[in-house]
Design a protein around this motif. Structure first.
Motif, mmCIF file in Angstrom:
data_model
loop_
_atom_site.group_PDB
_atom_site.id
_atom_site.type_symbol
_atom_site.label_atom_id
_atom_site.label_comp_id
_atom_site.label_asym_id
_atom_site.label_seq_id
_atom_site.Cartn_x
_atom_site.Cartn_y
_atom_site.Cartn_z
ATOM 1 N N PHE A 83 22.676 46.022 -3.957
ATOM 2 C CA PHE A 83 21.378 45.360 -3.877
ATOM 3 C C PHE A 83 21.410 44.144 -2.950
ATOM 4 C CE2 PHE A 83 20.846 46.944 -8.478
ATOM 5 C CZ PHE A 83 20.349 48.160 -8.031
ATOM 6 N N ASP A 84 22.386 44.104 -2.028
ATOM 7 C CA ASP A 84 22.480 42.926 -1.155
ATOM 8 C C ASP A 84 21.305 42.832 -0.179
ATOM 9 O OD1 ASP A 84 23.099 45.028 0.495
ATOM 10 O OD2 ASP A 84 24.992 44.190 1.245
ATOM 11 N N TRP A 85 20.507 43.902 -0.068
ATOM 12 C CA TRP A 85 19.320 43.865 0.784
ATOM 13 C C TRP A 85 18.311 42.822 0.317
ATOM 14 C CZ3 TRP A 85 15.523 44.814 -2.615
ATOM 15 C CH2 TRP A 85 15.794 45.641 -3.712
ATOM 16 N N VAL A 86 18.403 42.410 -0.954
ATOM 17 C CA VAL A 86 17.443 41.441 -1.473
ATOM 18 C C VAL A 86 17.699 40.039 -0.907
ATOM 19 C CG1 VAL A 86 18.719 40.634 -3.517
ATOM 20 C CG2 VAL A 86 16.223 40.812 -3.606
ATOM 21 N N ILE A 87 18.893 39.807 -0.400
ATOM 22 C CA ILE A 87 19.273 38.455 0.030
ATOM 23 C C ILE A 87 18.443 37.984 1.219
ATOM 24 C CG2 ILE A 87 21.159 37.071 0.986
ATOM 25 C CD1 ILE A 87 23.082 38.702 -0.713
ATOM 26 N N ASP A 88 18.244 38.851 2.202
ATOM 27 C CA ASP A 88 17.468 38.450 3.378
ATOM 28 C C ASP A 88 16.058 38.013 2.987
ATOM 29 O OD1 ASP A 88 19.562 38.909 5.088
ATOM 30 O OD2 ASP A 88 18.943 40.962 5.586
ATOM 31 N N GLY A 89 15.436 38.750 2.083
ATOM 32 C CA GLY A 89 14.097 38.384 1.630
ATOM 33 C C GLY A 89 14.091 37.081 0.856
ATOM 34 N N MET A 90 15.102 36.874 0.020
ATOM 35 C CA MET A 90 15.201 35.629 -0.734
ATOM 36 C C MET A 90 15.389 34.451 0.213
ATOM 37 S SD MET A 90 15.208 35.975 -4.180
ATOM 38 C CE MET A 90 16.415 34.902 -4.938
ATOM 39 N N ARG A 91 16.250 34.636 1.200
ATOM 40 C CA ARG A 91 16.506 33.558 2.148
ATOM 41 C C ARG A 91 15.241 33.217 2.940
ATOM 42 N NH1 ARG A 91 20.554 35.685 4.475
ATOM 43 N NH2 ARG A 91 22.217 34.594 3.333
ATOM 44 N N GLN A 92 14.502 34.230 3.361
ATOM 45 C CA GLN A 92 13.263 33.997 4.095
ATOM 46 C C GLN A 92 12.244 33.247 3.243
ATOM 47 O OE1 GLN A 92 10.895 37.477 4.912
ATOM 48 N NE2 GLN A 92 9.897 36.548 6.691
ATOM 49 N N TRP A 93 12.161 33.650 1.955
ATOM 50 C CA TRP A 93 11.207 32.983 1.072
ATOM 51 C C TRP A 93 11.589 31.517 0.851
ATOM 52 C CZ3 TRP A 93 6.717 32.371 -0.948
ATOM 53 C CH2 TRP A 93 6.551 31.587 -2.104
ATOM 54 N N ALA A 142 1.090 34.555 -0.120
ATOM 55 C CA ALA A 142 1.106 34.988 -1.519
ATOM 56 C C ALA A 142 1.563 36.440 -1.626
ATOM 57 C CB ALA A 142 -0.284 34.822 -2.129
ATOM 58 N N ALA A 143 1.131 37.276 -0.679
ATOM 59 C CA ALA A 143 1.550 38.675 -0.691
ATOM 60 C C ALA A 143 3.045 38.797 -0.434
ATOM 61 C CB ALA A 143 0.764 39.458 0.353
ATOM 62 N N LEU A 144 3.575 37.954 0.473
ATOM 63 C CA LEU A 144 5.015 37.942 0.722
ATOM 64 C C LEU A 144 5.776 37.528 -0.529
ATOM 65 C CD1 LEU A 144 7.405 38.080 2.745
ATOM 66 C CD2 LEU A 144 6.985 35.663 3.214
ATOM 67 N N ARG A 145 5.276 36.501 -1.200
ATOM 68 C CA ARG A 145 5.901 36.050 -2.453
ATOM 69 C C ARG A 145 5.880 37.159 -3.495
ATOM 70 N NH1 ARG A 145 1.901 32.527 -5.049
ATOM 71 N NH2 ARG A 145 1.100 34.613 -5.515
ATOM 72 N N ASP A 146 4.748 37.829 -3.659
ATOM 73 C CA ASP A 146 4.630 38.880 -4.669
ATOM 74 C C ASP A 146 5.606 40.018 -4.387
ATOM 75 O OD1 ASP A 146 2.611 37.325 -5.686
ATOM 76 O OD2 ASP A 146 0.995 38.534 -4.850
ATOM 77 N N ALA A 147 5.727 40.392 -3.117
ATOM 78 C CA ALA A 147 6.653 41.462 -2.756
ATOM 79 C C ALA A 147 8.094 41.072 -3.077
ATOM 80 C CB ALA A 147 6.508 41.796 -1.274
ATOM 81 N N GLN A 148 8.451 39.813 -2.791
ATOM 82 C CA GLN A 148 9.809 39.367 -3.065
ATOM 83 C C GLN A 148 10.072 39.243 -4.554
ATOM 84 O OE1 GLN A 148 12.131 39.237 -0.772
ATOM 85 N NE2 GLN A 148 13.596 38.842 -2.425
ATOM 86 N N ALA A 170 9.057 30.506 3.911
ATOM 87 C CA ALA A 170 7.711 30.717 3.357
ATOM 88 C C ALA A 170 7.356 29.723 2.262
ATOM 89 C CB ALA A 170 7.590 32.149 2.826
ATOM 90 N N ARG A 171 8.292 29.440 1.362
ATOM 91 C CA ARG A 171 7.963 28.592 0.214
ATOM 92 C C ARG A 171 7.501 27.208 0.643
ATOM 93 N NH1 ARG A 171 10.120 24.744 -2.915
ATOM 94 N NH2 ARG A 171 9.673 24.779 -5.172
ATOM 95 N N ALA A 172 8.095 26.662 1.705
ATOM 96 C CA ALA A 172 7.731 25.322 2.161
ATOM 97 C C ALA A 172 6.281 25.244 2.620
ATOM 98 C CB ALA A 172 8.660 24.898 3.294
ATOM 99 N N LEU A 173 5.713 26.369 3.031
ATOM 100 C CA LEU A 173 4.335 26.386 3.518
ATOM 101 C C LEU A 173 3.317 26.244 2.389
ATOM 102 C CD1 LEU A 173 4.663 29.200 6.208
ATOM 103 C CD2 LEU A 173 4.768 26.716 6.515
ATOM 104 N N PHE A 174 3.765 26.350 1.133
ATOM 105 C CA PHE A 174 2.873 26.142 -0.007
ATOM 106 C C PHE A 174 2.722 24.663 -0.345
ATOM 107 C CE2 PHE A 174 3.671 30.632 -0.747
ATOM 108 C CZ PHE A 174 2.463 31.069 -1.254
ATOM 109 N N ASN A 175 3.467 23.806 0.336
ATOM 110 C CA ASN A 175 3.405 22.359 0.078
ATOM 111 C C ASN A 175 3.631 22.036 -1.394
ATOM 112 O OD1 ASN A 175 2.749 21.703 2.812
ATOM 113 N ND2 ASN A 175 0.634 22.342 2.427
ATOM 114 N N ALA A 176 4.679 22.637 -1.936
ATOM 115 C CA ALA A 176 4.984 22.442 -3.360
ATOM 116 C C ALA A 176 5.668 21.117 -3.631
ATOM 117 C CB ALA A 176 5.866 23.583 -3.858
ATOM 118 N N GLY A 177 6.052 20.396 -2.592
ATOM 119 C CA GLY A 177 6.699 19.104 -2.799
ATOM 120 C C GLY A 177 8.018 19.242 -3.532
ATOM 121 N N ASP A 178 8.180 18.449 -4.588
ATOM 122 C CA ASP A 178 9.424 18.482 -5.354
ATOM 123 C C ASP A 178 9.322 19.369 -6.586
ATOM 124 O OD1 ASP A 178 7.643 16.956 -6.761
ATOM 125 O OD2 ASP A 178 8.983 15.245 -7.071
ATOM 126 N N HIS A 179 8.356 20.297 -6.603
ATOM 127 C CA HIS A 179 8.234 21.215 -7.741
ATOM 128 C C HIS A 179 9.492 22.068 -7.824
ATOM 129 C CE1 HIS A 179 6.665 24.087 -10.603
ATOM 130 N NE2 HIS A 179 5.527 23.432 -10.662
#
Length: 372
Positions: free
Chosen positions: A249-259, A181-187, A263-272
């Motif tokens: 602002f291309d530095w944001v891409i690495d964080g977006m790609r990581q999320w 959640a902290a990683l998501r908030d930072a991104q 990271a996002r898959a670890l929330f088990n959001a399914g098809d949300h």
């Protein structure tokens, strides 16, 4: 005058021949229902209609009078009461209240809706327009927001982002829950700044809104964002736009790609569909983002006047300092008018000094001196 069957007409909400125990209260409620119908027929949002009706009820309770006996003096007393309250209201807020009263009185005094005729027949007096130039706030300035609201400096942005990143590392080191959640908030913070997004625009992003830019293939699907829930014009749908990723602002891409990929898959959001999801597989709300921004701001020791919208101001200011054309900046942030974009801009002294240095070199160059 012939009665027209227009949405909000008095004869469509008041049934003839019915005797009311409290006729005045029944007519007032019918007025509100009629005005609600008239506004809905113009496709105004339900939240807009409800807030306007609530203001009219509030004004009615303050005056303890009904619309057919309201006078301009009631507006002055109501405004004085608002100004003298415990929580000071912004000038734009008071003007918005007065505009709502003006619109309601315009509706009641329009012969096409029949309210004046009905009120004279029932109560012997008719509603009139009670808001005039001499008892309402004049709109004299393009911007009336709080002056303490400003773009963040580069140092403040670095402090905020570094603190958000360090919070992730601290949670991981302590082996506590909440690192994802902290990683998501930072991104989210970085994305709001790197694309100049409003809070609603940020929180309503879906995965499908990540779009490639054919002119920057190296960035993959992160070359642009498709904003589908931009700020709407009154009575209209949300405005759409595409925000291009810019090289600065291309530095944001690495964080977006990581999320997105890790990271996002670890929330088990399914098809949300949401880009930003919670531990319960729901969409992150604007209220949550506001709360988290305030927490990170305070813990990082930044001024309390900074709010999430200041990230958008920072984006506009820095694009201008980078030398992007005004029209490009305006399109990126979705402003209808260039004057609105100008309000957001507050360039730094360093930028102004660089521009001045360039002008001095251009005007007082050695070549010019030799020619003269």
């Amino acid at each position: 005058m012939r009665r027209l069957d227009v949405p909000g007409a008095s004869h469509l909400v008041l049934v003839d021949g019915v005797i009311h125990l409290d006729e005045a209260a029944a007519v007032f409620e019918a007025m509100l229902e009629g005005w609600a119908r008239q506004q809905r027929s113009r496709l105004l949002a339900a939240t807009t209609v409800d807030s306007r009706l609530a203001l009219i009820r509030r004004f009615r309770a303050f005056t303890d009078e009904n619309p057919w006996t309201w006078s301009p003096g009631d507006v002055e007393q109501f405004t004085s009461w608002l100004v003298g309250g415990g929580t000071p209201l912004a000038v734009s807020t008071i003007r918005g209240y007065q505009m709502t009263l003006r619109l309601f009185c315009d509706y009641l005094s329009d012969p096409a809706y029949g309210w004046q005729e009905d009120c004279v027949r029932r109560f012997g007096s008719a509603p009139i327009q009670i808001c005039h130039e001499w008892n309402t706030v004049a709109h004299l300035a393009d911007y009336e927001g709080k002056p303490e609201r400003r773009p963040l400096t580069c140092d403040e942005l670095e402090t905020l982002f570094d603190f958000a990143d360090s919070r992730v590392e601290a949670i991981v080191s302590s082996r506590r829950k909440g690192a994802l959640a902290a990683l998501r908030d930072a991104q989210m913070l970085k994305t709001a700044y790197a694309f100049g997004l409003r809070r609603q625009e940020l929180c309503r992003l879906d995965l499908v809104d990540l779009r490639p830019n054919p002119h920057a293939k190296a960035w993959g699907r992160y070359g642009s964002l498709h904003v589908r829930y931009g700020k709407a014009s009154r009575g209209g749908p949300p405005r759409r736009r595409t925000v291009l990723t810019v090289p600065e602002f291309d530095w944001v891409i690495d964080g977006m790609r990581q999320w997105v990929t890790e990271a996002r898959a670890l929330f088990n959001a399914g098809d949300h569909p949401a880009l930003w999801v919670t531990e319960r597989a729901n969409r992150v709300s604007v209220r949550y983002f506001d709360k988290r921004f305030a927490q990170l701001r305070d813990e990082a020791g930044l001024p309390k006047e900074l709010v999430p919208h200041c990230l958008r101001h920072s984006y506009v200011t820095h694009l201008v300092e980078f030398g992007y054309p005004e029209r490009f900046v305006q399109e990126q942030v979705g402003h209808r008018y260039a004057s609105t974009t100008a309000i957001y801009t507050s360039v730094s002294n360093d930028f102004k000094n660089r521009v001045l240095a360039q002008a001095l070199a251009r005007v007082y160059s050695p070549e010019k001196g030799e020619q003269s």
